[in-house]
Write a protein that holds these residues in place. Sequence first.
Motif, short mmCIF file in Angstrom:
data_model
loop_
_atom_site.label_atom_id
_atom_site.label_comp_id
_atom_site.label_asym_id
_atom_site.label_seq_id
_atom_site.Cartn_x
_atom_site.Cartn_y
_atom_site.Cartn_z
N THR A 248 -31.00 32.33 145.91
CA THR A 248 -30.46 33.10 144.77
C THR A 248 -31.36 34.29 144.46
O THR A 248 -30.88 35.41 144.21
CB THR A 248 -30.34 32.19 143.54
N LEU A 249 -32.69 34.07 144.45
CA LEU A 249 -33.62 35.15 144.15
C LEU A 249 -33.60 36.22 145.24
O LEU A 249 -33.77 37.41 144.95
CB LEU A 249 -35.03 34.59 143.97
N SER A 250 -33.39 35.81 146.46
CA SER A 250 -33.31 36.79 147.55
C SER A 250 -32.10 37.70 147.36
O SER A 250 -32.18 38.92 147.56
CB SER A 250 -33.22 36.05 148.89
N PHE A 251 -30.97 37.09 146.99
CA PHE A 251 -29.75 37.90 146.75
C PHE A 251 -29.96 38.85 145.58
O PHE A 251 -29.59 40.03 145.63
CB PHE A 251 -28.57 36.96 146.49
N SER A 252 -30.60 38.35 144.52
CA SER A 252 -30.81 39.20 143.35
C SER A 252 -31.79 40.32 143.65
O SER A 252 -31.71 41.42 143.07
CB SER A 252 -31.31 38.36 142.18
N ALA A 253 -32.78 40.07 144.56
CA ALA A 253 -33.71 41.13 144.94
C ALA A 253 -32.99 42.27 145.64
O ALA A 253 -33.29 43.45 145.41
CB ALA A 253 -34.80 40.55 145.83
#
Length: 486
Positions: A248-253
């Motif tokens: 999820t954090l990778s997508f948001s980055a």
Amino acid sequence: ELFHDVQPFVQSALDGYNISIFAYGQSRSGKTHTLEGSSHDRGLYLRCFEELFDLSNSDTTSTSHFNFYFTACELYNDQVRDLLSESRSTALKVRMGVQESFVELVQEKVENPLEFSGALKTALQNQSVHSTKAIVSHLIITIHIHYRNYVTGEHLYSKLSLVDLPASECLLEEDANRDNVTDCLHVSKSLSALGDALASLSAKKEPVLSGNSRLVQILADSLGSSSKILLVVHVSPSASNLSRTLSTLSFSARARNAELSLGNRDTIKKWRDVANDSRKELHEKEKEVSDLKQEVLGLKLSLSEANDQCTLLFNEVQKAWRVSSTLQTDLKSENLMLADKHKIEKEQNNQLRDQISRLLEVEQEQKIKMHERDLTIQSLQAKLKSIESQLNDALNSSDARSTIGSESASVISTPKMMESTAESSSVTKRLEEELAKRDALIEKLHEENEKLFDRLTEKSGLASSPQAPSPSSNQATNAQGRDIGR
């Protein structure tokens, strides 16, 4: 606290930007709760519309107006289902998406937060029927904003889309199993296409929106460089969900690197300054319009009073006209009656004149007859006088004769005297009969003249009627003369 960061995006939607707010994260991380909220704490759906409604009321003037429309759809395996079509099949529809692949959704006009809450409740109830597919389905709630200025003719359209994305764990290959592999593949393709669109923004170029993802196609006009995008990322604090949290954090980055170009920012700042100046000028114009409205209101009141007075005067004139019309009608009818009466009286006067003429002729004939009788009476009187003189002469001659011959003379003269006396008596009798007839005729004429005079006296009120002289005076004079003559 979260809505405090969302508030500027709502203002931008009212300024004419297309806004997209995505709730992204793994299952049971709070995406739906963030958007829908609870009974005691409203979510972004209601808070965003309430903010739009309050801002529009403060910006609405007498010459401008905002209208809001609501649409809701569910995207499952790239199939779009309208959540309002079942309950509002006859409502107007709106197109969403690119020209090559658009969808038509039922739109419902909402004029206050209460109506919006009712429409949202209906859409969520229709979506909750398929709750087993909620993890792998997209829920897209869109508020369409229409602004119209009646003076300049300006018309602006923008929209605020709130998207409840499917669970982000579908992107992880190891989480796919045989039962939901198809659903996960569609979700993975949809989220990947969304990530590519956001990545293209970070490269300061228009995103590629003509792919096979229905989500990107439907939100095509809300993912461009002239739009604003907010990604609300939800993560789980549990250590067992570490891999999902990292994904999820990778997508948001990737999404965080997306930004508008400097040229667009400068253009936006320029037009924002122009908009502020226009608002100031509009405020001054509205003040002038308000003063003019007050003046117009005063003039309308004066005009209303003048109209009331004119109405009263008109009613009085109508009453006077009706009275005048009635009087004219009465006068006409009275004139007709008087004309008829005058005509009748004129005919009666003509008849009376004819009668008077006939009576005068009769009277003239009677006068002629009376004159002839007077002549006859005079001749008889002359004869009577001669007889009386003869008698006197006979009486005087008898005194001169002698006593001796008186007897013989008496005997001789007696027959003569008897004859003279008899002749005188017959003449006197005839004279008396003629006088009696004349007196009866005179009396009859006197009575007829009196009657005629009385009838003429009754008509003496008319100016046109000639006053007939009373024949009684002439008759009386003639009668006195005749009496003296008799």
